[in-house]
Design a protein around this motif. Sequence first.
Motif, mmCIF file in Angstrom:
data_model
loop_
_atom_site.group_PDB
_atom_site.id
_atom_site.type_symbol
_atom_site.label_atom_id
_atom_site.label_comp_id
_atom_site.label_asym_id
_atom_site.label_seq_id
_atom_site.Cartn_x
_atom_site.Cartn_y
_atom_site.Cartn_z
ATOM 1 N N CYS A 241 -3.360 4.974 -2.591
ATOM 2 C CA CYS A 241 -4.200 5.206 -1.586
ATOM 3 C C CYS A 241 -4.789 6.709 -1.890
ATOM 4 O O CYS A 241 -3.823 7.478 -2.280
ATOM 5 N N VAL B 183 3.580 -1.174 3.945
ATOM 6 C CA VAL B 183 3.181 -0.162 3.465
ATOM 7 C C VAL B 183 4.496 0.768 3.035
ATOM 8 O O VAL B 183 5.569 0.568 3.645
ATOM 9 N N LYS C 184 2.551 10.051 -3.861
ATOM 10 C CA LYS C 184 1.915 8.631 -3.722
ATOM 11 C C LYS C 184 1.656 8.343 -5.128
ATOM 12 O O LYS C 184 2.113 6.883 -5.641
ATOM 13 N N ALA D 124 0.774 -1.192 -0.108
ATOM 14 C CA ALA D 124 -0.037 0.023 0.133
ATOM 15 C C ALA D 124 0.967 1.279 -0.100
ATOM 16 O O ALA D 124 1.667 1.220 0.976
ATOM 17 N N THR E 36 0.892 4.859 0.670
ATOM 18 C CA THR E 36 0.119 5.672 1.669
ATOM 19 C C THR E 36 0.741 6.810 2.213
ATOM 20 O O THR E 36 1.726 6.776 2.646
ATOM 21 N N LEU F 194 -1.977 2.365 11.578
ATOM 22 C CA LEU F 194 -1.193 1.132 11.236
ATOM 23 C C LEU F 194 -1.053 0.283 12.614
ATOM 24 O O LEU F 194 -1.466 -1.210 12.186
ATOM 25 N N LEU G 57 1.059 -7.004 8.966
ATOM 26 C CA LEU G 57 1.334 -5.722 8.148
ATOM 27 C C LEU G 57 2.647 -5.009 8.614
ATOM 28 O O LEU G 57 2.954 -4.788 9.859
ATOM 29 N N THR H 188 -8.725 3.646 2.688
ATOM 30 C CA THR H 188 -7.171 3.414 2.845
ATOM 31 C C THR H 188 -6.887 2.245 3.860
ATOM 32 O O THR H 188 -5.957 1.268 4.041
ATOM 33 N N SER I 1 -2.723 -5.715 2.630
ATOM 34 C CA SER I 1 -1.269 -5.387 1.963
ATOM 35 C C SER I 1 -0.459 -6.309 2.972
ATOM 36 O O SER I 1 -0.704 -6.600 4.317
ATOM 37 N N LEU J 289 -4.774 -0.994 3.701
ATOM 38 C CA LEU J 289 -3.742 -1.798 4.995
ATOM 39 C C LEU J 289 -4.091 -2.959 5.174
ATOM 40 O O LEU J 289 -3.266 -3.813 5.380
ATOM 41 N N VAL K 69 5.582 4.845 2.371
ATOM 42 C CA VAL K 69 5.149 6.148 2.568
ATOM 43 C C VAL K 69 6.067 7.020 2.090
ATOM 44 O O VAL K 69 7.134 7.305 2.421
ATOM 45 N N ILE L 263 6.133 -2.243 7.702
ATOM 46 C CA ILE L 263 6.350 -0.917 6.975
ATOM 47 C C ILE L 263 7.523 -1.304 6.037
ATOM 48 O O ILE L 263 8.556 -1.720 6.536
#
Length: 266
Positions: free
Chosen positions: A132, A150, A21, A11, A13, A171, A182, A140, A147, A144, A152, A184
Amino acid sequence: MPDPMRPRILAITNQKGGVGKTTTAINLGAALAALGERVLIIDLDPQGNASTGLGVFASDRDNTTYELLHEDAPLSSVVCRTSVERLDIAPATTDLSSTDVELGAREDRVFLLKDALASETAANYDHILIDCPPSLSLLTVNALVASHAVLVPLQAEFFALEGLSQLMLTLRDVRETANPGLRIEGVVLTMYDQRNNLSQQVEADARGTLGDLVLKTRIPRNVRLSEAPSFALPAMIYDPLSKGSQAYVDLAEEILARHARPREIA
Ligand code: ADP
Ligand code: MG
């Protein structure tokens, strides 16, 4: 046995608008495709910028991500080819903006995208990148929940880090409720201007606060990246040698390297 990490779902986001993005979805997607990976971009922003930026006009299509989420349309009926080999997109229209209102009461409301991606069509891809909207809305949250990780984008400007704590709380919520795995993938600095003290300061702050979460690759401010969508092309195709295109190839390689699996010895 099917590989639970394939396709790898990412994702893209940040609840701030205008941080890169969509530019990242399009150009990271095109860079991964250029490196031989099969990529699907899911346009989950009612503004549909990823779709138009790739020359796909969702208003001409019967099925879009609206039908995917709201009407259980199969992913195969939503996916469109782009002019880039190995890069497909599931386009979005403004219809999608009614999602919070129309689907907010459904019990399975946060699992709609995850369910839609549990299909054979999704399994044809190595990577799915979800573009997103600029909010922490139900759309969103669906991204999340669906996924593995993420990514960012963080615009190298004043107040860049503001708002990240809100995203981190979201998150944590999603991890605790619907998607414990999930991760990062990282924070990627965008619109970076090497000559600008502010860019350097934002980078120092971000690395100081977030440490290794900040990816090595920085995406420079580059006019080719902003021109390319009006030609309905990723910068990777519009001007492959531009600094912007090259940076997205670096980003694709950095991300692939983290997930490189040992190859079988022949
Ligand atoms: P978001 O999807 O987060 O709202 P966009 O990717 O649409 O952000 O980017 C916002 C604007 O900034 C767009 O006009 C885009 O073309 C431009 N832009 C994004 N990244 C860069 C960059 N690295 N260099 C120059 N312009 C950029
Ligand atoms: Mg966008």
